[in-house]
Design a protein around this motif. Structure first.
Motif, PDB file in Angstrom:
ATOM      1  N   LEU A 249       0.825  -1.208   0.000  1.00 31.78           N
ATOM      2  CA  LEU A 249       0.000   0.000   0.000  1.00 31.78           C
ATOM      3  C   LEU A 249       0.860   1.260   0.000  1.00 31.78           C
ATOM      4  O   LEU A 249       0.523   2.253  -0.646  1.00 31.78           O
ATOM      5  CB  LEU A 249      -0.935   0.001   1.208  1.00 31.78           C
ATOM      6  CG  LEU A 249      -1.991  -1.097   1.218  1.00 31.78           C
ATOM      7  CD1 LEU A 249      -2.806  -1.048   2.488  1.00 31.78           C
ATOM      8  CD2 LEU A 249      -2.896  -0.959   0.014  1.00 31.78           C
TER       9      LEU A 249
ATOM     10  N   LYS B   3       2.052   1.664  -3.498  1.00 26.07           N
ATOM     11  CA  LYS B   3       0.966   2.112  -4.364  1.00 26.07           C
ATOM     12  C   LYS B   3       0.659   3.593  -4.140  1.00 26.07           C
ATOM     13  O   LYS B   3       0.395   4.332  -5.087  1.00 26.07           O
ATOM     14  CB  LYS B   3      -0.274   1.260  -4.085  1.00 26.07           C
ATOM     15  CG  LYS B   3      -1.282   1.245  -5.185  1.00 26.07           C
ATOM     16  CD  LYS B   3      -2.350   0.207  -4.919  1.00 26.07           C
ATOM     17  CE  LYS B   3      -3.415   0.242  -5.986  1.00 26.07           C
ATOM     18  NZ  LYS B   3      -4.491  -0.704  -5.731  1.00 26.07           N
ATOM     19  N   ASP B   4       0.730   4.039  -2.882  1.00 22.55           N
ATOM     20  CA  ASP B   4       0.448   5.441  -2.567  1.00 22.55           C
ATOM     21  C   ASP B   4       1.559   6.345  -3.112  1.00 22.55           C
ATOM     22  O   ASP B   4       1.283   7.434  -3.615  1.00 22.55           O
ATOM     23  CB  ASP B   4       0.304   5.622  -1.056  1.00 22.55           C
ATOM     24  CG  ASP B   4      -0.268   6.976  -0.697  1.00 22.55           C
ATOM     25  OD1 ASP B   4      -1.173   7.437  -1.428  1.00 22.55           O
ATOM     26  OD2 ASP B   4       0.173   7.571   0.302  1.00 22.55           O
TER      27      ASP B   4
ATOM     28  N   ARG C  72       0.990   6.602  -6.807  1.00 24.78           N
ATOM     29  CA  ARG C  72      -0.152   7.484  -7.048  1.00 24.78           C
ATOM     30  C   ARG C  72       0.298   8.944  -6.982  1.00 24.78           C
ATOM     31  O   ARG C  72      -0.039   9.753  -7.840  1.00 24.78           O
ATOM     32  CB  ARG C  72      -1.251   7.224  -6.024  1.00 24.78           C
ATOM     33  CG  ARG C  72      -2.482   8.098  -6.188  1.00 24.78           C
ATOM     34  CD  ARG C  72      -3.322   8.132  -4.929  1.00 24.78           C
ATOM     35  NE  ARG C  72      -2.593   8.595  -3.770  1.00 24.78           N
ATOM     36  CZ  ARG C  72      -2.345   9.881  -3.496  1.00 24.78           C
ATOM     37  NH1 ARG C  72      -2.750  10.819  -4.306  1.00 24.78           N
ATOM     38  NH2 ARG C  72      -1.659  10.215  -2.421  1.00 24.78           N
TER      39      ARG C  72
ATOM     40  N   LEU D 297      -4.035   6.914 -10.804  1.00 21.69           N
ATOM     41  CA  LEU D 297      -3.996   5.645 -10.091  1.00 21.69           C
ATOM     42  C   LEU D 297      -4.935   5.767  -8.903  1.00 21.69           C
ATOM     43  O   LEU D 297      -4.696   6.572  -8.009  1.00 21.69           O
ATOM     44  CB  LEU D 297      -2.575   5.329  -9.618  1.00 21.69           C
ATOM     45  CG  LEU D 297      -2.409   3.995  -8.893  1.00 21.69           C
ATOM     46  CD1 LEU D 297      -2.571   2.849  -9.878  1.00 21.69           C
ATOM     47  CD2 LEU D 297      -1.062   3.901  -8.238  1.00 21.69           C
ATOM     48  N   LYS D 298      -6.016   5.015  -8.930  1.00 20.19           N
ATOM     49  CA  LYS D 298      -7.016   5.100  -7.875  1.00 20.19           C
ATOM     50  C   LYS D 298      -6.539   4.331  -6.642  1.00 20.19           C
ATOM     51  O   LYS D 298      -5.991   3.249  -6.753  1.00 20.19           O
ATOM     52  CB  LYS D 298      -8.339   4.505  -8.356  1.00 20.19           C
ATOM     53  CG  LYS D 298      -9.454   4.611  -7.338  1.00 20.19           C
ATOM     54  CD  LYS D 298     -10.720   3.969  -7.878  1.00 20.19           C
ATOM     55  CE  LYS D 298     -11.797   3.977  -6.826  1.00 20.19           C
ATOM     56  NZ  LYS D 298     -11.542   3.048  -5.742  1.00 20.19           N
ATOM     57  N   LEU D 299      -6.734   4.938  -5.488  1.00 18.16           N
ATOM     58  CA  LEU D 299      -6.403   4.298  -4.229  1.00 18.16           C
ATOM     59  C   LEU D 299      -7.580   4.518  -3.287  1.00 18.16           C
ATOM     60  O   LEU D 299      -8.016   5.649  -3.093  1.00 18.16           O
ATOM     61  CB  LEU D 299      -5.119   4.911  -3.648  1.00 18.16           C
ATOM     62  CG  LEU D 299      -4.461   4.176  -2.497  1.00 18.16           C
ATOM     63  CD1 LEU D 299      -3.956   2.817  -2.958  1.00 18.16           C
ATOM     64  CD2 LEU D 299      -3.303   4.968  -1.934  1.00 18.16           C
ATOM     65  N   ASN D 300      -8.112   3.432  -2.740  1.00 19.22           N
ATOM     66  CA  ASN D 300      -9.258   3.544  -1.848  1.00 19.22           C
ATOM     67  C   ASN D 300      -8.895   4.337  -0.589  1.00 19.22           C
ATOM     68  O   ASN D 300      -7.743   4.363  -0.165  1.00 19.22           O
ATOM     69  CB  ASN D 300      -9.759   2.157  -1.448  1.00 19.22           C
ATOM     70  CG  ASN D 300     -10.264   1.375  -2.638  1.00 19.22           C
ATOM     71  OD1 ASN D 300     -10.710   1.963  -3.613  1.00 19.22           O
ATOM     72  ND2 ASN D 300     -10.172   0.068  -2.563  1.00 19.22           N
TER      73      ASN D 300
ATOM     74  N   GLU E 270      -7.364   2.182   2.095  1.00 20.70           N
ATOM     75  CA  GLU E 270      -6.003   1.780   1.738  1.00 20.70           C
ATOM     76  C   GLU E 270      -5.025   2.923   1.979  1.00 20.70           C
ATOM     77  O   GLU E 270      -3.924   2.726   2.487  1.00 20.70           O
ATOM     78  CB  GLU E 270      -5.940   1.351   0.274  1.00 20.70           C
ATOM     79  CG  GLU E 270      -6.598   0.021  -0.027  1.00 20.70           C
ATOM     80  CD  GLU E 270      -6.526  -0.363  -1.482  1.00 20.70           C
ATOM     81  OE1 GLU E 270      -6.691  -1.545  -1.767  1.00 20.70           O
ATOM     82  OE2 GLU E 270      -6.316   0.517  -2.315  1.00 20.70           O
ATOM     83  N   ARG E 271      -5.438   4.133   1.609  1.00 21.03           N
ATOM     84  CA  ARG E 271      -4.565   5.292   1.798  1.00 21.03           C
ATOM     85  C   ARG E 271      -4.316   5.543   3.282  1.00 21.03           C
ATOM     86  O   ARG E 271      -3.197   5.813   3.704  1.00 21.03           O
ATOM     87  CB  ARG E 271      -5.218   6.520   1.148  1.00 21.03           C
ATOM     88  CG  ARG E 271      -4.406   7.768   1.334  1.00 21.03           C
ATOM     89  CD  ARG E 271      -4.216   8.499   0.033  1.00 21.03           C
ATOM     90  NE  ARG E 271      -3.212   9.540   0.201  1.00 21.03           N
ATOM     91  CZ  ARG E 271      -3.504  10.816   0.446  1.00 21.03           C
ATOM     92  NH1 ARG E 271      -4.746  11.195   0.527  1.00 21.03           N
ATOM     93  NH2 ARG E 271      -2.540  11.693   0.589  1.00 21.03           N
TER      94      ARG E 271
ATOM     95  N   ALA F 185      -1.935   2.965   4.528  1.00 12.94           N
ATOM     96  CA  ALA F 185      -0.578   3.237   4.042  1.00 12.94           C
ATOM     97  C   ALA F 185       0.087   4.332   4.878  1.00 12.94           C
ATOM     98  O   ALA F 185       1.273   4.250   5.183  1.00 12.94           O
ATOM     99  CB  ALA F 185      -0.626   3.650   2.574  1.00 12.94           C
TER     100      ALA F 185
END
Length: 106
Positions: free
Chosen positions: A26, A29-30, A33, A93-96, A99-100, A103
């Motif tokens: 995560l 991914k963040d 993003r 880039l979508k991040l819920n 999830e954010r 992270a």
């Protein structure tokens, strides 16, 4: 063994203070993003239809002995368009939300 060479205990247990659900993926991914959001995304090239000129056939189809050509703005020609060149685009880039949040906590 201790300093004097005596055996203290036979078993040692290692304790980990890591979350059950590790947030390494995560975090990655963040960061991705955020980096993608920083991109300007304005790079552009002209395709054969956007290049100025090239409306008339350079020479007739048959009888000249040369290869057939429909436009002097073909990508094969000097001054022609670019094949599959870059075009302006916005990459998201979508991040819920959860999830954010996870992270940032990790």
């Amino acid at each position: 063994l201790d300093i004097n060479g005596e055996v203290l205990e036979d078993k040692h247990e290692l304790t980990f203070t890591v979350l059950e659900k590790s947030g390494n993926q995560l975090i990655h991914k963040d960061i991705l993003r955020h980096q993608l959001a920083q991109k300007q995304g304005t790079v552009s090239t002209k395709t054969r239809s956007e290049v100025r000129g090239g409306g008339r056939k350079p020479w007739r189809q048959k009888g000249t002995g040369r290869a057939r050509a429909g436009s002097n703005r073909s990508p094969l020609w000097k001054g022609g368009g670019v094949i599959f060149g870059p075009k302006p685009k916005k990459v998201i880039l979508k991040l819920n939300k959860k999830e954010r949040k996870l992270a940032l906590q990790t």
